[in-house]
Design a protein around this motif. Structure first.
Motif, mmCIF file in Angstrom:
data_model
loop_
_atom_site.group_PDB
_atom_site.id
_atom_site.type_symbol
_atom_site.label_atom_id
_atom_site.label_comp_id
_atom_site.label_asym_id
_atom_site.label_seq_id
_atom_site.Cartn_x
_atom_site.Cartn_y
_atom_site.Cartn_z
ATOM 1 N N CYS A 2 0.846 -1.185 0.000
ATOM 2 C CA CYS A 2 0.000 0.000 0.000
ATOM 3 C C CYS A 2 0.883 1.238 0.000
ATOM 4 C CB CYS A 2 -0.890 -0.005 1.227
ATOM 5 S SG CYS A 2 -2.042 1.335 1.270
ATOM 6 N N ILE A 3 0.606 2.181 -0.899
ATOM 7 C CA ILE A 3 1.429 3.369 -1.037
ATOM 8 C C ILE A 3 0.637 4.585 -0.624
ATOM 9 C CG2 ILE A 3 2.706 4.797 -2.678
ATOM 10 C CD1 ILE A 3 3.114 2.302 -4.348
ATOM 11 N N THR A 4 1.251 5.468 0.139
ATOM 12 C CA THR A 4 0.606 6.727 0.501
ATOM 13 C C THR A 4 1.356 7.861 -0.157
ATOM 14 O OG1 THR A 4 1.956 7.020 2.458
ATOM 15 C CG2 THR A 4 -0.089 5.822 2.738
ATOM 16 N N ASP A 5 0.623 8.886 -0.545
ATOM 17 C CA ASP A 5 1.226 10.076 -1.140
ATOM 18 C C ASP A 5 1.083 11.231 -0.176
ATOM 19 O OD1 ASP A 5 -0.242 9.015 -4.185
ATOM 20 O OD2 ASP A 5 1.860 8.849 -3.625
ATOM 21 N N LEU A 6 2.160 11.953 0.038
ATOM 22 C CA LEU A 6 2.135 13.102 0.929
ATOM 23 C C LEU A 6 2.054 14.375 0.101
ATOM 24 C CD1 LEU A 6 4.802 12.149 3.600
ATOM 25 C CD2 LEU A 6 2.332 11.862 3.688
ATOM 26 N N ASP A 9 2.584 19.362 3.833
ATOM 27 C CA ASP A 9 2.846 18.838 5.176
ATOM 28 C C ASP A 9 1.706 17.994 5.687
ATOM 29 O OD1 ASP A 9 4.473 21.891 6.144
ATOM 30 O OD2 ASP A 9 5.324 20.019 5.388
ATOM 31 N N ASP A 10 0.707 17.743 4.854
ATOM 32 C CA ASP A 10 -0.442 16.978 5.300
ATOM 33 C C ASP A 10 -0.110 15.495 5.338
ATOM 34 O OD1 ASP A 10 -1.963 19.225 5.521
ATOM 35 O OD2 ASP A 10 -2.717 19.101 3.460
ATOM 36 N N VAL A 11 -0.705 14.785 6.286
ATOM 37 C CA VAL A 11 -0.517 13.340 6.370
ATOM 38 C C VAL A 11 -1.558 12.674 5.487
ATOM 39 C CG1 VAL A 11 -0.547 11.346 7.884
ATOM 40 C CG2 VAL A 11 0.364 13.513 8.712
ATOM 41 N N ALA A 12 -1.104 11.841 4.573
ATOM 42 C CA ALA A 12 -2.028 11.180 3.650
ATOM 43 C C ALA A 12 -2.842 10.132 4.370
ATOM 44 C CB ALA A 12 -1.245 10.526 2.509
ATOM 45 N N THR A 13 -3.975 9.804 3.814
ATOM 46 C CA THR A 13 -4.817 8.749 4.353
ATOM 47 C C THR A 13 -4.527 7.446 3.611
ATOM 48 O OG1 THR A 13 -6.561 10.294 4.906
ATOM 49 C CG2 THR A 13 -7.183 7.976 4.720
ATOM 50 N N VAL A 14 -4.273 6.381 4.350
ATOM 51 C CA VAL A 14 -4.052 5.080 3.732
ATOM 52 C C VAL A 14 -5.394 4.538 3.282
ATOM 53 C CG1 VAL A 14 -3.274 2.727 4.113
ATOM 54 C CG2 VAL A 14 -2.020 4.613 5.135
ATOM 55 N N THR A 15 -5.508 4.281 2.005
ATOM 56 C CA THR A 15 -6.780 3.802 1.477
ATOM 57 C C THR A 15 -6.813 2.290 1.322
ATOM 58 O OG1 THR A 15 -5.975 4.165 -0.773
ATOM 59 C CG2 THR A 15 -7.216 5.951 0.255
ATOM 60 N N CYS A 16 -5.653 1.648 1.378
ATOM 61 C CA CYS A 16 -5.580 0.194 1.258
ATOM 62 C C CYS A 16 -5.665 -0.401 2.656
ATOM 63 C CB CYS A 16 -4.275 -0.210 0.582
ATOM 64 S SG CYS A 16 -3.955 -1.974 0.563
ATOM 65 N N PRO A 82 0.254 -0.992 6.787
ATOM 66 C CA PRO A 82 0.086 0.441 6.472
ATOM 67 C C PRO A 82 -0.700 1.229 7.510
ATOM 68 C CG PRO A 82 -0.172 -0.844 4.479
ATOM 69 C CD PRO A 82 -0.081 -1.830 5.613
ATOM 70 N N MET A 83 -1.624 0.597 8.215
ATOM 71 C CA MET A 83 -2.379 1.342 9.223
ATOM 72 C C MET A 83 -1.490 1.746 10.394
ATOM 73 S SD MET A 83 -6.274 0.003 9.524
ATOM 74 C CE MET A 83 -5.989 -1.684 9.009
ATOM 75 N N PHE A 84 -0.563 0.868 10.775
ATOM 76 C CA PHE A 84 0.368 1.200 11.856
ATOM 77 C C PHE A 84 1.420 2.202 11.375
ATOM 78 C CE2 PHE A 84 -1.386 -2.920 13.116
ATOM 79 C CZ PHE A 84 -1.826 -2.598 14.387
ATOM 80 N N GLU A 85 1.818 2.077 10.103
ATOM 81 C CA GLU A 85 2.746 3.050 9.533
ATOM 82 C C GLU A 85 2.100 4.437 9.484
ATOM 83 O OE1 GLU A 85 3.578 1.297 5.786
ATOM 84 O OE2 GLU A 85 4.813 -0.315 6.628
ATOM 85 N N GLN A 86 0.821 4.482 9.145
ATOM 86 C CA GLN A 86 0.091 5.747 9.114
ATOM 87 C C GLN A 86 0.069 6.395 10.498
ATOM 88 O OE1 GLN A 86 -1.489 7.312 6.568
ATOM 89 N NE2 GLN A 86 -2.963 8.666 7.541
ATOM 90 N N ALA A 87 -0.222 5.592 11.528
ATOM 91 C CA ALA A 87 -0.249 6.126 12.898
ATOM 92 C C ALA A 87 1.127 6.637 13.307
ATOM 93 C CB ALA A 87 -0.734 5.048 13.867
ATOM 94 N N ALA A 88 2.181 5.900 12.930
ATOM 95 C CA ALA A 88 3.542 6.342 13.252
ATOM 96 C C ALA A 88 3.844 7.674 12.575
ATOM 97 C CB ALA A 88 4.548 5.278 12.815
ATOM 98 N N LEU A 89 3.429 7.805 11.326
ATOM 99 C CA LEU A 89 3.652 9.050 10.598
ATOM 100 C C LEU A 89 2.925 10.210 11.262
ATOM 101 C CD1 LEU A 89 4.963 10.231 8.036
ATOM 102 C CD2 LEU A 89 2.839 9.705 6.820
ATOM 103 N N GLU A 90 1.704 9.970 11.702
ATOM 104 C CA GLU A 90 0.934 11.019 12.373
ATOM 105 C C GLU A 90 1.596 11.437 13.685
ATOM 106 O OE1 GLU A 90 -2.869 9.184 12.666
ATOM 107 O OE2 GLU A 90 -3.468 9.737 10.633
ATOM 108 N N MET A 91 2.132 10.460 14.419
ATOM 109 C CA MET A 91 2.828 10.791 15.671
ATOM 110 C C MET A 91 4.080 11.611 15.396
ATOM 111 S SD MET A 91 2.471 7.456 18.183
ATOM 112 C CE MET A 91 2.021 6.105 17.110
#
Length: 228
Positions: A2-6, A9-16, A82-91
Motif C-alpha cells: 500500500c502506497i501513501t502520497d504526501l 505537510d499533510d498526512v495522507a490517508t491510507v486507502t488500502c 500500512p495502518m500502523f505506519e500511518q499512525a507512526a507518521l501522524e505521531m
C-alpha cells in the motif's frame, strides 16, 4: 504494497485497508483464513494443510502465490502494516509540529489504527494475531512482526522520550511495551480493568466506555512508571 502520497505537510490517508489491489478472490481467501488461524493459534500449531483445507484451495496454490509458511505469515502482516505506519507518521508529524504535548494526545494517536481495525471485517483477527505473536523470538515470526510494528513502536518511544526527558532507554522501552500490551490484548478481547472491548458490540456507549478505560489504564501506568 500500500502506497501513501504526501501532499505538502499533510498526512495522507491510507486507502488500502485490507488487501493489495489486483489480488484474486482465492488469494484474499487464503490471507483471511491464514490471518484468522494465526490469530487463534500459536505459529507452530498452524500448518499450510490447515489453511488449505479451510480456504478450500490446494497446497500447490498456496505455494504458488505465497511460498512457505513464514512467507505467508509475512504477507498477512504486510496487508495490515500500512495502518500502523500511518499512525507512526501522524505521531512523528505531531511531534515535529509541537502538537503532541501530553499522554492523552499520544494515546489518542496510538488508538487510531486500533479503531480502524475494529471497524474492519478482519480487523479483530489482526489484533488477536498481534497480541499472540508480538513477543516471539523466532526470526520467522519476530522478523515480520518487527517490520510491521517497528515504525509504530519507534514513534511511541520517541513521543515518550519527549514527554519524559529524564527517563532512560530502559524505562522508555518499558513504557512502550506496557502500552502495546494494553492496546493489543484489550482490543483483541482480553479482559482488562474489569471490562471487555466487545469487538462485536453494536452499543456505541459500551465501546466508548471501554475505550476510555483503556486510555486511563495506559495513562495511569505511565504515570506510575515514568512520572514517579
Amino acid at each position: 504494497m500500500c502506497i501513501t502520497d504526501l501532499v505538502a505537510d499533510d498526512v495522507a490517508t491510507v486507502t488500502c485497508l485490507s488487501f493489495q489491489p489486483g489480488m484474486s478472490l482465492r488469494q484474499r481467501q487464503i490471507l483471511r483464513v491464514s490471518l484468522r488461524l494465526f490469530g487463534e493459534r500459536e505459529y507452530a500449531a498452524v500448518s499450510l494443510r490447515d489453511i488449505a483445507a479451510e480456504a478450500a484451495v490446494s497446497l500447490t496454490l498456496i505455494d504458488h502465490h505465497f511460498g512457505a509458511k513464514h512467507a505467508l505469515f509475512a504477507s498477512v502482516l504486510r496487508s495490515w502494516a500500512p495502518m500502523f505506519e500511518q499512525a507512526a507518521l501522524e505521531m512523528r508529524h505531531a511531534l515535529a509540529q509541537g502538537r503532541l504535548t501530553s499522554a492523552t494526545e499520544l494515546i489518542a494517536l496510538m488508538l487510531r489504527p486500533i479503531d480502524k481495525l475494529l471497524a474492519e471485517p478482519d480487523g479483530a483477527n489482526v489484533l488477536s494475531l498481534c497480541a499472540r505473536h508480538r513477543h516471539e523470538t523466532d526470526p520467522a515470526i519476530g522478523g515480520p512482526m518487527g517490520l510491521a510494528l517497528g515504525p509504530y513502536r519507534l514513534a511511541i518511544g520517541r513521543a515518550l522520550e519527549r514527554l519524559h526527558p529524564a527517563r532512560g532507554p530502559d524505562e522508555i522501552d518499558w513504557g512502550v511495551a506496557f502500552a502495546l500490551a494494553a492496546l493489543f490484548e484489550f482490543a483483541a478481547g482480553t479482559t482488562l480493568v474489569g471490562l471487555r472491548l466487545h469487538r462485536d458490540s453494536t452499543m456505541a456507549s459500551e465501546r466508548r466506555t471501554a475505550r476510555q478505560l483503556l486510555a486511563r489504564h495506559i495513562e495511569g501506568g505511565w504515570r506510575a512508571g515514568l512520572d514517579g
